[in-house]
Design a protein around this motif. Structure first.
Motif, short mmCIF file in Angstrom:
data_model
loop_
_atom_site.label_atom_id
_atom_site.label_comp_id
_atom_site.label_asym_id
_atom_site.label_seq_id
_atom_site.Cartn_x
_atom_site.Cartn_y
_atom_site.Cartn_z
N GLU A 50 39.74 1.28 6.77
CA GLU A 50 38.79 1.86 7.71
C GLU A 50 37.88 0.81 8.32
N ARG A 51 37.46 -0.17 7.52
CA ARG A 51 36.55 -1.21 8.00
C ARG A 51 37.27 -2.28 8.81
N MET A 52 38.44 -2.71 8.33
CA MET A 52 39.12 -3.86 8.91
C MET A 52 40.22 -3.47 9.89
N GLY A 53 40.63 -2.20 9.86
CA GLY A 53 41.66 -1.73 10.77
C GLY A 53 43.08 -2.02 10.34
N ARG A 54 43.25 -2.66 9.20
CA ARG A 54 44.59 -3.01 8.72
C ARG A 54 44.51 -3.36 7.25
N LEU A 55 45.68 -3.42 6.62
CA LEU A 55 45.81 -3.93 5.26
C LEU A 55 46.83 -5.06 5.20
N ASP A 56 47.85 -4.95 6.04
CA ASP A 56 48.91 -5.96 6.05
C ASP A 56 48.35 -7.33 6.45
N GLY A 57 48.54 -8.32 5.59
CA GLY A 57 48.07 -9.67 5.88
C GLY A 57 46.61 -9.92 5.54
N LEU A 58 45.91 -8.90 5.07
CA LEU A 58 44.50 -9.05 4.73
C LEU A 58 44.36 -9.96 3.51
N ARG A 59 43.39 -10.87 3.55
CA ARG A 59 43.17 -11.80 2.43
C ARG A 59 42.00 -11.29 1.59
N GLU B 141 29.95 3.36 0.90
CA GLU B 141 31.14 3.88 1.58
C GLU B 141 32.26 4.13 0.59
N GLN B 142 32.42 3.22 -0.38
CA GLN B 142 33.47 3.39 -1.38
C GLN B 142 33.25 4.67 -2.17
N VAL B 143 32.01 4.98 -2.51
CA VAL B 143 31.72 6.21 -3.25
C VAL B 143 32.09 7.43 -2.41
N ARG C 205 27.30 -5.38 5.74
CA ARG C 205 28.71 -5.73 5.51
C ARG C 205 29.15 -5.42 4.08
N ALA C 206 28.26 -4.85 3.28
CA ALA C 206 28.62 -4.38 1.94
C ALA C 206 29.04 -2.91 2.03
N THR C 207 30.10 -2.54 1.33
CA THR C 207 30.68 -1.21 1.49
C THR C 207 30.51 -0.31 0.25
N VAL D 199 32.09 -7.12 1.91
CA VAL D 199 31.86 -7.27 0.47
C VAL D 199 32.01 -5.91 -0.19
N MET D 200 32.79 -5.86 -1.27
CA MET D 200 33.02 -4.60 -1.98
C MET D 200 32.62 -4.75 -3.44
N HIS D 201 32.39 -3.61 -4.08
CA HIS D 201 32.07 -3.58 -5.51
C HIS D 201 32.41 -2.18 -6.02
N PRO D 202 33.21 -2.07 -7.10
CA PRO D 202 33.56 -0.74 -7.60
C PRO D 202 32.42 -0.02 -8.30
N GLY D 203 31.34 -0.76 -8.63
CA GLY D 203 30.19 -0.17 -9.30
C GLY D 203 30.47 0.10 -10.78
N PRO D 204 29.44 0.20 -11.58
CA PRO D 204 28.04 -0.03 -11.19
C PRO D 204 27.74 -1.52 -11.03
N MET D 205 26.84 -1.85 -10.10
CA MET D 205 26.49 -3.23 -9.84
C MET D 205 25.39 -3.70 -10.79
N VAL D 206 25.45 -4.97 -11.15
CA VAL D 206 24.35 -5.60 -11.87
C VAL D 206 23.73 -6.60 -10.89
N ARG D 207 22.71 -6.17 -10.20
CA ARG D 207 22.07 -7.03 -9.19
C ARG D 207 21.46 -8.26 -9.86
N GLY D 208 21.68 -9.40 -9.26
CA GLY D 208 21.18 -10.64 -9.81
C GLY D 208 22.15 -11.32 -10.75
N MET D 209 23.23 -10.61 -11.12
CA MET D 209 24.26 -11.20 -11.99
C MET D 209 25.46 -11.60 -11.14
N GLU D 210 26.30 -10.61 -10.76
CA GLU D 210 27.46 -10.94 -9.94
C GLU D 210 27.17 -10.82 -8.44
#
Length: 308
Positions: free
Chosen positions: A145-154, A282-284, A277-279, A256-267
């Motif tokens: 949804e964000r990038m418009g594609r998956l094929d070739g995405l790094r 949106e992921q939730v 640009r963090a999703t 930037v993605m994160h499956p959660g829960p986030m530890v702010r200040g750590m990772e």
């Protein structure tokens, strides 16, 4: 029997079918009445042996939006605390006529074992450090949804890969969908089997970021660690945390993605976590649509069953 036990069980066509179905079902969330009658009369059991907020609530909301009857089963306060085995719990659910069982368990392989004991569909909501296929599907959906594609995405998956079921499922699914995945972690947090996964492995985050379209940060799962895998939390954050300076190494369109829960200040730093640009949120939201799609296709859709 029709199940979703592993992201590796999905063919490219099946995975795309889930993502396309999720896009259609996402429109339900915009309606005044957020319900479809698709699974009316079906019973979905959320069988959670581990604590969960996002995944359990997401599956519950997804099933209810499809008009299914939902039973939330927690190991705490149940017969499990009295010593009941997974098999006996499964037989109880079977006797009650459960059409679908969503299971989260601390033991790797628990979902596959459960699928041998019940007639209904089994959906793996996370088994030990093994897999979490619907998380990988919602991550892929968010990327598309964000990038418009998956094929070739790094895609760079960064952090505690050793204890992450999310990492394994993402590697398998994204490879099937044509993306290129690189795991980035300290050597101690890379699984010994990672050499057989369809991905690359790197240890220098600063070298990987400029060539990355999507960076997925993982939480350090201290609760699963029996040994010391890095000197200190500060040292880990300095080498593998995504702060403002490292964020600047990414391309202008990278997310930037994160499956959660986030530890702010750590990772991840607060500035990066709150960036447009963090999703993370949106992921939730996308998780509900993707899990609706999986339940629809397994329990009530006219399309062929996905997975095995």
């Amino acid at each position: 029997m029709r199940h979703l036990l592993s992201a590796g069980d999905l063919t490219r066509d099946e995975a795309v079918l889930v993502l396309d179905t999720a896009r259609e079902l996402a429109q339900v969330g915009d309606r005044s009445v957020k319900k479809l009658p698709t699974l009316r009369g079906r019973t979905v059991v959320n069988l959670f042996y581990e604590d969960s907020t996002r995944t359990r609530t997401s599956f519950e909301l997804a099933a209810k939006r499809l008009s299914a009857d939902v039973i939330n089963f927690s190991a705490k306060g149940s017969s499990v605390s009295k010593g009941e085995s997974l098999k006996d719990t499964a037989l109880t659910l079977q006797a009650m006529g459960a059409d679908g069982v969503v299971i989260r368990h601390s033991a790797s392989g628990a979902a596959r074992r459960l699928s041998n004991w019940v007639d209904g569909s089994v959906l793996n909501a996370g088994d030990g450090t093994h897999e979490h296929p619907t998380q990988a599907l919602l991550d892929a959906y968010t990327m598309r949804e964000r990038m418009g594609r998956l094929d070739g995405l790094r895609v760079a998956v960064v952090g505690d890969v050793r204890h992450s079921r999310v990492a394994r499922s993402n590697v398998l699914l994204l490879n099937t969908l044509g993306a290129q995945v690189t795991l980035v972690a300290p050597p101690t947090l890379v699984p010994v089997t990672a050499g057989s996964w369809p991905c690359e492995v790197a240890y220098d985050l600063d070298a990987v970021l400029p060539k990355t379209d999507v960076v997925m940060m993982l939480r350090v799962q201290a609760e699963r660690m029996k040994d010391a895998y890095f000197p200190t939390a500060r040292e880990y954050s300095r080498r593998y945390g995504l702060d403002k300076e490292r964020f600047a190494l990414l391309g202008d369109d990278a997310i930037v993605m994160h499956p959660g829960p986030m530890v702010r200040g750590m990772e991840i730093s607060a500035e990066v976590a709150d960036s447009p640009r963090a999703t993370v949120t949106e992921q939730v939201a996308n998780g509900v649509s993707v899990r609706m799609a999986v339940l629809y296709l397994l329990l009530g859709g006219s399309e062929p069953a996905i997975g095995n």
